[in-house]
Design a protein around this motif. Structure first.
Motif, PDB file in Angstrom:
ATOM      1  N   GLY A  44      -3.886  -1.888   9.751  1.00 26.95           N
ATOM      2  CA  GLY A  44      -4.404  -2.334   8.453  1.00 26.95           C
ATOM      3  C   GLY A  44      -4.434  -1.223   7.425  1.00 26.95           C
ATOM      4  N   ASP A  45      -4.749  -0.003   7.870  1.00 27.89           N
ATOM      5  CA  ASP A  45      -4.725   1.159   6.972  1.00 27.89           C
ATOM      6  C   ASP A  45      -3.314   1.393   6.444  1.00 27.89           C
ATOM      7  N   ILE A  46      -2.339   1.257   7.341  1.00 28.33           N
ATOM      8  CA  ILE A  46      -0.938   1.468   6.972  1.00 28.33           C
ATOM      9  C   ILE A  46      -0.465   0.392   6.000  1.00 28.33           C
ATOM     10  N   LEU A  47      -0.771  -0.864   6.326  1.00 26.29           N
ATOM     11  CA  LEU A  47      -0.330  -1.976   5.483  1.00 26.29           C
ATOM     12  C   LEU A  47      -0.897  -1.865   4.072  1.00 26.29           C
ATOM     13  N   CYS A  48      -2.186  -1.560   3.977  1.00 28.86           N
ATOM     14  CA  CYS A  48      -2.806  -1.422   2.651  1.00 28.86           C
ATOM     15  C   CYS A  48      -2.242  -0.212   1.916  1.00 28.86           C
ATOM     16  N   GLY A  49      -1.960   0.862   2.661  1.00 30.81           N
ATOM     17  CA  GLY A  49      -1.358   2.035   2.037  1.00 30.81           C
ATOM     18  C   GLY A  49       0.020   1.740   1.468  1.00 30.81           C
TER      19      GLY A  49
END
Length: 233
Positions: A161-166
């Motif tokens: 989720g951190d990667i996707l939002c980034g």
């Protein structure tokens, strides 16, 4: 589906891609995630900007756009978003932290939402894709960004989720800065459209663009050779 269910799914996805039993892949991920590894790539991008723009004003405009991408995508995130959201990195998570595979003791800072690696690299990739209108450069830079995203998951310092939002934020920043750049450029300079087998649509020599691809491939080769050293440590 409530937020707790999404968080649990995020945790399980992370554990499914985090780490391995391979010292080689450990070394490869650690090398690829290090900012210094990519200095030659940054220099090659700087080179094509210098080589393909005929005034210091144009060069500074592009460098200013790239700098804004880094500032808006990564710096603001590190300074404001991460401390505000306060989502623990997987390596510090109180539920799965003990199950996360850590490489050489690397755990990152306390908070991980969202990924600055993902946001920074993708914003630069999008900006230069718009700037050069080169398919091969776009593919190269998007691959570079996704490789960085993979290393963060493998090392267990970011949730998916951190990667996707980034990536989403980086894409928004890159597109926005690209739009502003072309608006400002149109006001200041006449725009030419290039139709040539030697130039991209925005006037970048394809032979110069190929230099970035070559540097990228050599960097991957260096990372593979460096990773081999982990087998003998």
């Amino acid at each position: 589906m409530d937020i707790n269910t999404l968080i649990d799914i995020d945790r399980q996805l992370l554990l499914s891609v985090n780490g391995s039993e391979s010292l080689f892949i450990d070394g490869l991920a650690k090398t690829l995630t290090t900012a210094g590894t990519w200095i030659p790539l940054y220099l090659s991008l700087f080179y094509i900007v210098l080589k393909n723009n005929d005034s210091i004003q144009k060069i500074l405009l592009i460098l200013g756009g790239a700098g804004l991408c880094v500032f808006l995508a990564g710096t603001l995130n590190d300074v404001f978003m991460k401390p505000f959201v306060m989502r623990w990195r997987p390596t510090h998570d109180d539920v799965i932290g003990q199950y996360v595979d850590v490489v050489n003791g690397y755990r990152g800072g306390k908070y991980g939402f969202f990924s600055s690696h993902a946001a920074n690299t993708f914003s630069i990739a999008v900006f230069f894709a718009l700037l050069t209108k080169s398919r091969i450069l776009s593919i190269t830079l998007f691959t570079w960004s996704f490789i960085n995203c993979w290393t963060r998951l493998y090392l267990g310092v970011h949730f998916p989720g951190d990667i996707l939002c980034g990536l989403c934020w980086g894409g928004i920043v890159g597109l926005s800065i690209g739009f502003i750049y072309f608006r400002v450029k149109k006001q200041l300079y006449s725009s030419n459209s290039y139709i040539s087998s030697h130039y991209t649509k925005t006037g970048y020599q394809k032979s110069d663009v190929d230099i970035v691809l070559t540097v990228f491939m050599l960097t991957i080769l260096y990372s593979i050779l460096r990773a081999c050293c982990y087998l003998y440590i």
